[in-house]
Design a protein around this motif. Sequence first.
Motif, short mmCIF file in Angstrom:
data_model
loop_
_atom_site.label_atom_id
_atom_site.label_comp_id
_atom_site.label_asym_id
_atom_site.label_seq_id
_atom_site.Cartn_x
_atom_site.Cartn_y
_atom_site.Cartn_z
N LYS A 116 0.82 -1.21 0.00
CA LYS A 116 0.00 0.00 0.00
C LYS A 116 0.85 1.26 0.00
CE LYS A 116 -3.82 -1.97 2.58
NZ LYS A 116 -4.42 -2.05 3.92
N PRO A 121 0.23 9.36 9.06
CA PRO A 121 -0.23 8.86 10.36
C PRO A 121 -0.94 9.93 11.17
CG PRO A 121 2.12 8.49 10.04
CD PRO A 121 1.67 9.45 8.98
N MET A 123 -1.45 9.85 14.82
CA MET A 123 -1.21 9.08 16.04
C MET A 123 -1.84 9.76 17.25
SD MET A 123 0.31 6.21 16.00
CE MET A 123 1.15 4.99 16.96
N LEU A 191 14.74 12.98 13.51
CA LEU A 191 14.25 12.86 12.13
C LEU A 191 12.93 13.61 12.00
CD1 LEU A 191 14.80 9.05 11.54
CD2 LEU A 191 16.37 10.93 11.08
N TYR B 53 12.70 5.74 3.01
CA TYR B 53 11.30 5.74 3.46
C TYR B 53 10.37 5.36 2.31
CZ TYR B 53 11.35 7.48 8.25
OH TYR B 53 11.48 7.58 9.61
N LEU B 57 8.82 1.99 3.57
CA LEU B 57 7.63 2.23 4.39
C LEU B 57 6.47 1.33 3.98
CD1 LEU B 57 6.57 3.80 6.77
CD2 LEU B 57 6.09 5.74 5.28
N PRO B 58 6.21 1.12 2.68
CA PRO B 58 5.13 0.18 2.32
C PRO B 58 5.37 -1.23 2.85
CG PRO B 58 5.72 1.53 0.42
CD PRO B 58 6.76 1.79 1.48
N ILE B 61 4.55 -1.23 6.49
CA ILE B 61 3.08 -1.26 6.68
C ILE B 61 2.58 -2.69 6.53
CG2 ILE B 61 0.87 -0.52 5.68
CD1 ILE B 61 2.31 2.12 4.89
N ASP B 78 -0.33 2.17 9.26
CA ASP B 78 0.61 3.25 8.92
C ASP B 78 1.25 3.88 10.16
OD1 ASP B 78 -1.68 3.03 7.01
OD2 ASP B 78 -0.34 4.25 5.79
N GLU B 79 0.46 3.93 11.24
CA GLU B 79 0.96 4.55 12.46
C GLU B 79 2.19 3.80 12.99
OE1 GLU B 79 -0.82 7.13 13.41
OE2 GLU B 79 -2.92 6.79 12.92
N PHE B 80 2.04 2.49 13.09
CA PHE B 80 3.13 1.68 13.65
C PHE B 80 4.31 1.62 12.68
CE2 PHE B 80 -0.89 -0.05 15.32
CZ PHE B 80 -0.74 0.42 16.61
N THR B 82 5.26 3.90 10.49
CA THR B 82 6.01 5.16 10.42
C THR B 82 6.90 5.33 11.64
OG1 THR B 82 4.10 6.06 9.28
CG2 THR B 82 5.79 7.62 9.93
N ILE B 83 6.34 5.07 12.81
CA ILE B 83 7.17 5.21 14.02
C ILE B 83 8.23 4.11 14.06
CG2 ILE B 83 7.17 5.27 16.53
CD1 ILE B 83 4.67 6.74 16.52
N SER B 86 11.03 5.25 11.96
CA SER B 86 11.84 6.27 12.65
C SER B 86 12.78 5.61 13.66
CB SER B 86 10.96 7.26 13.41
OG SER B 86 10.22 8.01 12.51
N ASN B 87 12.22 4.70 14.45
CA ASN B 87 13.05 4.03 15.46
C ASN B 87 14.18 3.24 14.80
OD1 ASN B 87 11.43 5.03 17.45
ND2 ASN B 87 10.19 3.18 17.65
N PHE B 88 13.86 2.63 13.69
CA PHE B 88 14.86 1.87 12.93
C PHE B 88 15.99 2.79 12.48
CE2 PHE B 88 15.88 1.04 8.38
CZ PHE B 88 16.57 -0.15 8.49
#
Lengths: 251, 217
Positions: A116, A121, A123, A191, B53, B57-58, B61, B78-80, B82-83, B86-88
């Motif tokens: 997708k 987001p 959040m 970031l 990204y 990112l896909p 997801i 998408d929420e998990f 994206t964060i 970032s953490n990665f």
Amino acid sequence: MDECRYPPALTDDQLELLLDGEVDAAMQAHLSQCPFCSARLAQMQNFEQALKVNLHRWNCPTPQELSEYHIGLLLPERAVILTKHLESCRRCRDELAEVERFLEDDSRLPPPRGLKKPQQPRMRGYELIARLLPMPPSLALRGRRGPTRNPLQAEVDDITIFLSLDETTRGTTLLKGQIASPDIDQWSGALIELWQQGSLQAMLIVNENGMFRHEGFQPGYPADLRINAATGKLVAIKDVRFPESPSSEDE
Amino acid sequence: MSLAGMTVNELCDKCKESTQQFLNRLPHDDQYCFELLRRALAEQQQDALYNVYEIYLPLAIYWAETHPRFLQTRYPADEFATIGMSNFCLALGGEKFQHFDGLPSIMKFLKACVSSEIALHLRKISRIDPILSEDIADFQNQDDSISERIWQRISELLPDSVDRILVDCVFRQDLKPAEITSLYGQYWSSAREVSVALQRLRRTLRRDPMLTELLRL
């Protein structure tokens, strides 16, 4: 009501049984008609709940740290602490086992064309929302030729973020920003996701002075910025709209 | 052309091609993606980071959506993702990138970061007091120093280490009596024994004014 309406009052032991979920028709009937005893039970439940809320996993490593432990990224001294914690924490052992299983499960490879497009987001509850304020030009970031116009300022807690635009000789727009905070080290290397029209437009990296920049910004669209610090702090600035066209930085 | 001589855009094109081959279960060359990740994370190049990204990112997801506990979160993937991304990126910045010798191990770590974010969310949800709040924001500022003080006080009130194990199991780990007996059968052989011991401990704790004050009751 300071005494039981239908004595004898339920004993503490009986209330404890109710607290543990024991179902007893006679005790339930008593409670339904006796404000004194039901208030005592409510007090016990509040105490129980307060203990659970305050103690729940309070000293557990974060799941991210457990993952880094599993991969072998932690410093040896921290890994020793986690090993000791895992010996006595069933919940962390379960989480570690879960991540191990998830990583080993390659049975469900992504579909060839089914990935997708990411959505922006939202959040709720995870991010601090910085409040946008108009800022006097004299306080704005300085470009090569003096203060830039159309600056914006956003604030949350003890963090202030300054934003402004410049136009380059290439005809592109440069977004410039700076994070000001008593703990600026926390923000070094953070970031920033720049979202416009629901799509990720750029990723920015905050330098050691709290500054960041992005050439190619589209000033005609409102922007959302999400700033992720290595400490896990997440600050969002939503619906950033610059009031004027950019000033020229390097004409 | 050597990898070092390639621009970020060239690397990005090659990496996209290689990723598509991977998704089509075809042989693929990981070196371009690895170099793109190296520039993004080890060298902190912004344009490379954006491309990382865009490409991964896909995938993140997808991993969030296929996590065994994702449906419990009731949040969009998408929420998990994206964060988790970032953490990665934050975790692999600078020298830490050197721990990885190839793309498969890096991807494994990205998958772990997404999984961690889901686990963290579920931890927070389970900490929320359903009576007092339904908003996870209330626990964003949960102060673990208060928790530590509460635990110190409990330790003073319960000098016996076995008693403290039971309080830890019930209130910190939220374990059920059956789970406690299976872990600590040497102390409590049945759920009934757990309940009886717990009742005694609760009475001791409830009687202490300092603990009540710390709990803000």
